[in-house]
Design a protein around this motif. Sequence first.
Motif, short mmCIF file in Angstrom:
data_model
loop_
_atom_site.label_atom_id
_atom_site.label_comp_id
_atom_site.label_asym_id
_atom_site.label_seq_id
_atom_site.Cartn_x
_atom_site.Cartn_y
_atom_site.Cartn_z
N ALA A 281 16.84 24.78 -30.46
CA ALA A 281 16.33 24.04 -29.30
C ALA A 281 15.43 22.88 -29.74
N GLN A 282 14.62 23.11 -30.77
CA GLN A 282 13.75 22.05 -31.28
C GLN A 282 14.57 20.94 -31.92
N GLU A 283 15.59 21.32 -32.68
CA GLU A 283 16.47 20.31 -33.29
C GLU A 283 17.16 19.49 -32.21
N LYS A 284 17.63 20.15 -31.17
CA LYS A 284 18.29 19.44 -30.07
C LYS A 284 17.30 18.50 -29.39
N PHE A 285 16.04 18.94 -29.23
CA PHE A 285 15.01 18.08 -28.65
C PHE A 285 14.85 16.82 -29.49
N CYS A 286 14.80 16.97 -30.80
CA CYS A 286 14.64 15.81 -31.70
C CYS A 286 15.80 14.83 -31.53
N LEU A 287 17.01 15.35 -31.49
CA LEU A 287 18.19 14.50 -31.33
C LEU A 287 18.17 13.80 -29.97
N GLU A 288 17.81 14.54 -28.94
CA GLU A 288 17.76 13.96 -27.59
C GLU A 288 16.62 12.95 -27.47
N TYR A 289 15.53 13.19 -28.18
CA TYR A 289 14.39 12.26 -28.16
C TYR A 289 14.82 10.90 -28.69
N ARG A 290 15.62 10.91 -29.77
CA ARG A 290 16.15 9.65 -30.32
C ARG A 290 17.13 9.02 -29.32
N ALA B 164 12.68 13.44 -20.64
CA ALA B 164 14.14 13.41 -20.54
C ALA B 164 14.78 14.16 -21.71
N ALA B 165 14.18 14.04 -22.89
CA ALA B 165 14.71 14.74 -24.06
C ALA B 165 14.56 16.24 -23.90
N ALA B 166 13.44 16.68 -23.36
CA ALA B 166 13.23 18.12 -23.16
C ALA B 166 14.23 18.68 -22.15
N ILE B 167 14.48 17.95 -21.08
CA ILE B 167 15.45 18.40 -20.07
C ILE B 167 16.84 18.46 -20.69
N ALA B 168 17.21 17.42 -21.44
CA ALA B 168 18.54 17.39 -22.06
C ALA B 168 18.69 18.48 -23.13
N ALA B 169 17.57 18.88 -23.73
CA ALA B 169 17.62 19.93 -24.75
C ALA B 169 17.66 21.33 -24.15
N GLY B 170 17.54 21.41 -22.83
CA GLY B 170 17.68 22.70 -22.17
C GLY B 170 16.39 23.32 -21.68
N TYR B 171 15.29 22.59 -21.79
CA TYR B 171 14.03 23.11 -21.26
C TYR B 171 14.01 22.92 -19.75
N SER B 172 13.20 23.69 -19.06
CA SER B 172 13.10 23.65 -17.60
C SER B 172 12.61 22.29 -17.13
N GLU B 173 13.23 21.78 -16.07
CA GLU B 173 12.81 20.49 -15.51
C GLU B 173 11.36 20.55 -15.01
N ARG B 174 10.97 21.72 -14.52
CA ARG B 174 9.63 21.88 -13.97
C ARG B 174 8.55 21.75 -15.05
N THR B 175 8.85 22.23 -16.27
CA THR B 175 7.85 22.21 -17.34
C THR B 175 8.22 21.25 -18.48
N ALA C 169 7.48 18.76 -23.72
CA ALA C 169 7.61 17.58 -24.58
C ALA C 169 6.30 17.28 -25.28
N THR C 170 5.21 17.36 -24.55
CA THR C 170 3.89 17.12 -25.14
C THR C 170 3.61 18.14 -26.24
N ARG C 171 3.91 19.40 -25.97
CA ARG C 171 3.69 20.45 -26.97
C ARG C 171 4.57 20.24 -28.20
N LEU C 172 5.82 19.92 -27.97
CA LEU C 172 6.75 19.71 -29.08
C LEU C 172 6.36 18.51 -29.94
N LEU C 173 5.87 17.46 -29.30
CA LEU C 173 5.52 16.26 -30.04
C LEU C 173 4.21 16.39 -30.82
N ARG C 174 3.55 17.53 -30.68
CA ARG C 174 2.37 17.82 -31.50
C ARG C 174 2.76 18.60 -32.76
N ASN C 175 3.98 19.08 -32.80
CA ASN C 175 4.47 19.86 -33.93
C ASN C 175 4.80 18.93 -35.10
N VAL C 176 4.18 19.18 -36.25
CA VAL C 176 4.36 18.32 -37.43
C VAL C 176 5.81 18.28 -37.88
#
Length: 153
Positions: free
Chosen positions: A35-44, A52-63, A68-75
């Motif tokens: 899911a994190q890898e998919k987020f990275c690909l969708e972010y690009r 939009a990247a988080a939604i496309a990666a399968g995360y809930s639209e509500r959160t 995205a904020t949490r993921l973008l803090r991950n080194v």
Amino acid sequence: MAEVKKAVKKAVKKSGKKSTLKAGKKTTSETLSPAQEKFCLEYRKHEGNGTAAAIAAGYSERTAAQQATRLLRNVNILKRIKELADDAIRKQIIGLDKRALVLSKIAEDDAADVQARIRAIDVLNKMDGVYVFKTEVKISGNVNVLLKRRKKE
């Protein structure tokens, strides 16, 4: 395993890049969940739009925004996004072989402008080192004294 390591080192050495892989170490993409890898690909793909990247990666639209904020803090995620950006830039750069091929096509094209053909041949000659550049140097004074002074500086 040792043969694979040697092959990787040899390939990296030929490419001119330092090897960052060590035995047992995982690459950035291997340390991420699918899911994190998919987020990275969708972010690009979504040009930096985290929600939009988080939604496309399968995360809930509500959160999605919070995720995205949490993921973008991950080194590791930031490293992976940078790797993807570097790969995209590298793919846009035309390699030496492709440049030579394009210039050769221009030089051989009878329908092309004569000046364009001449210029293409000129650039190809420079790329191949056909031209010899002469440089004239004049040294006044004793060369040995000048060299000794320069070594002291």
